[in-house]
Structures are given as structure tokens and as C-alpha cells.
Enzyme design. Structure first.
Site, PDB file in Angstrom:
ATOM      1  N   ARG A  86       0.913  -1.074   0.057  1.00 33.99           N
ATOM      2  CA  ARG A  86      -0.195  -0.037  -0.089  1.00 33.99           C
ATOM      3  C   ARG A  86       0.955   1.133  -0.049  1.00 33.99           C
ATOM      4  O   ARG A  86       1.885   1.235   0.738  1.00 33.99           O
ATOM      5  CB  ARG A  86      -0.989   0.054   1.306  1.00 33.99           C
ATOM      6  CG  ARG A  86      -1.423   1.345   1.435  1.00 33.99           C
ATOM      7  CD  ARG A  86      -2.383   1.146   2.823  1.00 33.99           C
ATOM      8  NE  ARG A  86      -3.839   0.991   2.113  1.00 33.99           N
ATOM      9  CZ  ARG A  86      -4.783   0.720   3.101  1.00 33.99           C
ATOM     10  NH1 ARG A  86      -4.584   0.794   4.420  1.00 33.99           N
ATOM     11  NH2 ARG A  86      -6.050   0.180   2.683  1.00 33.99           N
ATOM     12  N   ASN A 102      12.383   0.385   2.668  1.00 34.73           N
ATOM     13  CA  ASN A 102      11.306  -0.768   1.728  1.00 34.73           C
ATOM     14  C   ASN A 102      12.400  -1.520   0.784  1.00 34.73           C
ATOM     15  O   ASN A 102      13.367  -1.046   0.572  1.00 34.73           O
ATOM     16  CB  ASN A 102      10.808   0.166   1.091  1.00 34.73           C
ATOM     17  CG  ASN A 102       9.658  -0.750   0.096  1.00 34.73           C
ATOM     18  OD1 ASN A 102       9.038  -1.618   0.587  1.00 34.73           O
ATOM     19  ND2 ASN A 102       9.597  -0.636  -1.224  1.00 34.73           N
ATOM     20  N   HIS A 104      12.392  -3.637  -2.474  1.00 38.90           N
ATOM     21  CA  HIS A 104      11.571  -3.351  -3.779  1.00 38.90           C
ATOM     22  C   HIS A 104      12.228  -4.353  -4.842  1.00 38.90           C
ATOM     23  O   HIS A 104      13.737  -4.615  -4.873  1.00 38.90           O
ATOM     24  CB  HIS A 104      11.730  -2.035  -4.387  1.00 38.90           C
ATOM     25  CG  HIS A 104      11.149  -2.166  -5.603  1.00 38.90           C
ATOM     26  ND1 HIS A 104       9.691  -1.785  -5.737  1.00 38.90           N
ATOM     27  CD2 HIS A 104      11.363  -1.711  -7.010  1.00 38.90           C
ATOM     28  CE1 HIS A 104       9.229  -1.647  -6.915  1.00 38.90           C
ATOM     29  NE2 HIS A 104      10.491  -1.827  -7.661  1.00 38.90           N
ATOM     30  N   SER A 131      16.377  -3.828  -4.381  1.00 39.20           N
ATOM     31  CA  SER A 131      16.848  -2.757  -3.905  1.00 39.20           C
ATOM     32  C   SER A 131      16.255  -2.442  -2.312  1.00 39.20           C
ATOM     33  O   SER A 131      15.203  -2.598  -2.152  1.00 39.20           O
ATOM     34  CB  SER A 131      16.612  -1.738  -4.695  1.00 39.20           C
ATOM     35  OG  SER A 131      16.843  -1.528  -5.797  1.00 39.20           O
ATOM     36  N   GLU A 138       7.608  10.091  -2.800  1.00 35.81           N
ATOM     37  CA  GLU A 138       7.280   9.740  -4.143  1.00 35.81           C
ATOM     38  C   GLU A 138       7.813   8.298  -4.159  1.00 35.81           C
ATOM     39  O   GLU A 138       8.766   7.609  -3.651  1.00 35.81           O
ATOM     40  CB  GLU A 138       8.471  10.494  -4.833  1.00 35.81           C
ATOM     41  CG  GLU A 138       8.065  10.477  -6.412  1.00 35.81           C
ATOM     42  CD  GLU A 138       9.116  11.154  -7.335  1.00 35.81           C
ATOM     43  OE1 GLU A 138       9.114  10.786  -8.488  1.00 35.81           O
ATOM     44  OE2 GLU A 138       9.737  12.010  -6.866  1.00 35.81           O
ATOM     45  N   ASP A 140       9.067   4.632  -4.473  1.00 39.96           N
ATOM     46  CA  ASP A 140       9.995   3.929  -4.643  1.00 39.96           C
ATOM     47  C   ASP A 140      11.238   4.798  -5.250  1.00 39.96           C
ATOM     48  O   ASP A 140      12.123   4.276  -6.250  1.00 39.96           O
ATOM     49  CB  ASP A 140       9.733   2.780  -5.669  1.00 39.96           C
ATOM     50  CG  ASP A 140       8.756   1.506  -5.386  1.00 39.96           C
ATOM     51  OD1 ASP A 140       9.001   1.393  -4.074  1.00 39.96           O
ATOM     52  OD2 ASP A 140       8.090   1.168  -6.206  1.00 39.96           O
TER      53      ASP A 140
HETATM   54  C1  GRF Z   1       8.933  -9.129  -2.254  1.00 35.17           C
HETATM   55  O1  GRF Z   1       9.166  -9.435  -3.414  1.00 35.17           O
HETATM   56  C2  GRF Z   1       8.922  -7.571  -2.159  1.00 35.17           C
HETATM   57  O2  GRF Z   1      10.068  -7.007  -2.663  1.00 35.17           O
HETATM   58  C3  GRF Z   1       7.521  -7.044  -2.728  1.00 35.17           C
HETATM   59  O3  GRF Z   1       6.450  -7.883  -2.220  1.00 35.17           O
HETATM   60  C4  GRF Z   1       7.408  -9.102  -2.274  1.00 35.17           C
HETATM   61  C5  GRF Z   1       6.881  -9.692  -0.773  1.00 35.17           C
HETATM   62  O4  GRF Z   1       7.230 -10.784  -0.430  1.00 35.17           O
HETATM   63  N1  GRF Z   1       7.420  -5.639  -2.363  1.00 35.17           N
HETATM   64  P1  GRF Z   1       7.152 -11.367   1.098  1.00 35.17           P
HETATM   65  O5  GRF Z   1       5.815 -11.136   1.689  1.00 35.17           O
HETATM   66  O6  GRF Z   1       8.382 -10.724   2.075  1.00 35.17           O
HETATM   67  O7  GRF Z   1       7.376 -13.030   0.639  1.00 35.17           O
END
Ligand code: GRF
Length: 209
Positions: A86, A102, A104, A131, A138, A140
């Protein structure tokens, strides 16, 4: 350092953090886990590890108000988004400048947002990966701290890339949390520093699992 972790689903990155703490190479306390989705595996994983959990399925403004109250109660120094699907409001993010990260699934600044694996293939990328970055208003776009990358193989699909990138995330995220806990990073004049050294680009690792 006391951290809280936001999730929306499976929570395998959460599990990597839990494992690192339980195996005693990551010296942080997981104060709690918050999910914006009910009945997700990540909440089961946290409960299994006896970590406090909260589930707030409300719309964003209410979610954020409830989460903030909970975070204040837990008393956290760092907020980790680990598969939290979210977009948070700028007002919420402002309260956590420099202490919210975060993970990503792309080599930012490439492929912000969703469907990163397919987009890496569509654009003919030779490398892909994940990453860990500071969260700013903003999407990511905050300073990237570190990346863990792989070479795209001729027969890779979006599914195979997702499968190959996930373990790279599990390696990277707990380590970045550890460096933050050790206060190795700071940002000054829009430059990210590791100890006293300015980083011209993110720390890059190759297929570390
Ligand atoms: C991961 O690939 C993360 O980078 C992305 O969502 C996925 C979450 O995986 N934002 P998990 O719930 O930690 O298994």
C-alpha cells in the site's frame, strides 16, 4: 534498535528478519508486525515467533492513524516495509524520514511500482535484482542503500525471476537493517554516507544468498 515491520502477505522477508534475529547475527528487537490484510501468512509467522501483531484492514487514512497509535505504543526507532503493498501518505512518511526503509524487487531506479520482473524482461535488461531504499513520499524513489543483483538468463520468465530474486531480498534486507542499527548510514546534502564515506551509488552485491 526497536523495529516494526509492515507486511501485506506471505511475509518471507519478515521471516528472513526473524531468522536473523533468532540466529543472533542481527541485533535488533522486533517490536511488532502490522498487516493491512487479514489472514495472511506473515501474521502467522510473527505469531509463531511470539512477536506482537496488529491487523488494520481499514482504508488508508484510518489505517495510518491506527498504525501510528500502535507504533507509538510499541516505541519504534525504525520502520521496515517488507512486502507492504500500500502506498503511504506523504504526511505519514514525513514522520519517519530517514528511519523507514522498503525492499523493492528491481534495481531501482529501474522499474518502480508493480510487475517489475516482467518489465525487466520486456525492456531486455541484462541484470535484475532487488533494492533496499529509504522511503520518501514519491513511490520507490528514496535514496537506494543497497542492491543484490543477478544476470538474467535466456530462458528466464517473470515467474522464474520472482523465484530467483526473492532469496536475494532475504539476504539483503536483514543486513541493511543491521547496518542501520549500527548507525552506519546518514544522509547529508542529499548524499548518502556509509560511515564517513559518500556513496556515489548504492552498495551492490551479486547473487548473495
Ligand atoms: C517482495 O518481492 C517484495 O520485494 C515486494 O513484495 C514481495 C513480498 O514478499 N515488495 P514477501 O511477502 O516478503 O514474501
Amino acid at each position: 534498535m526497536r523495529i516494526a515491520i509492515f507486511i501485506s502477505g506471505n511475509g518471507s522477508n519478515l521471516q528472513a528478519i526473524i531468522d536473523a534475529v533468532q540466529n543472533k547475527w542481527l541485533d535488533v528487537e522486533i517490536a511488532g508486525v502490522i498487516s493491512n490484510k487479514a489472514d495472511v501468512q506473515g501474521i502467522d509467522r510473527a505469531q509463531q515467533a511470539k512477536i506482537p501483531t496488529a491487523v488494520f484492514v481499514e482504508k488508508r487514512a484510518t489505517f495510518e492513524a491506527m498504525a501510528l497509535t500502535q507504533l507509538n505504543e510499541w516505541g519504534v526507532d525504525c520502520l521496515v516495509l517488507a512486502g507492504f503493498m500500500r502506498v503511504l501518505s506523504p504526511e505519514f512518511i514525513d514522520g519517519f524520514t530517514g528511519i523507514m526503509i522498503n525492499v523493492h524487487p528491481s534495481l531501482l531506479p529501474k522499474h518502480k511500482g508493480l510487475h517489475t520482473h516482467q518489465r525487466a524482461l520486456d525492456e531486455g535488461d541484462t541484470h535484475h535484482g532487488c533494492s533496499v531504499h529509504f522511503v520518501t513520499a514519491e513511490l520507490d524513489s528514496g535514496k537506494v542503500i543497497a542492491q543484490n543483483m543477478l544476470s538474467i538468463l535466456p530462458d528466464d520468465t517473470a515467474a522464474s525471476l520472482a523465484e530467483r530474486v526473492h532469496p536475494l531480498e532475504h539476504w539483503l534486507l536483514p543486513r541493511v537493517i543491521g547496518w542501520l542499527a549500527d548507525q552506519r548510514f546518514h544522509i547529508a546534502d542529499d548524499t548518502l554516507y556509509l560511515d564517513q564515506f559518500p556513496l556515489a551509488k548504492p552498495l551492490q552485491f551479486f547473487e548473495m544468498t
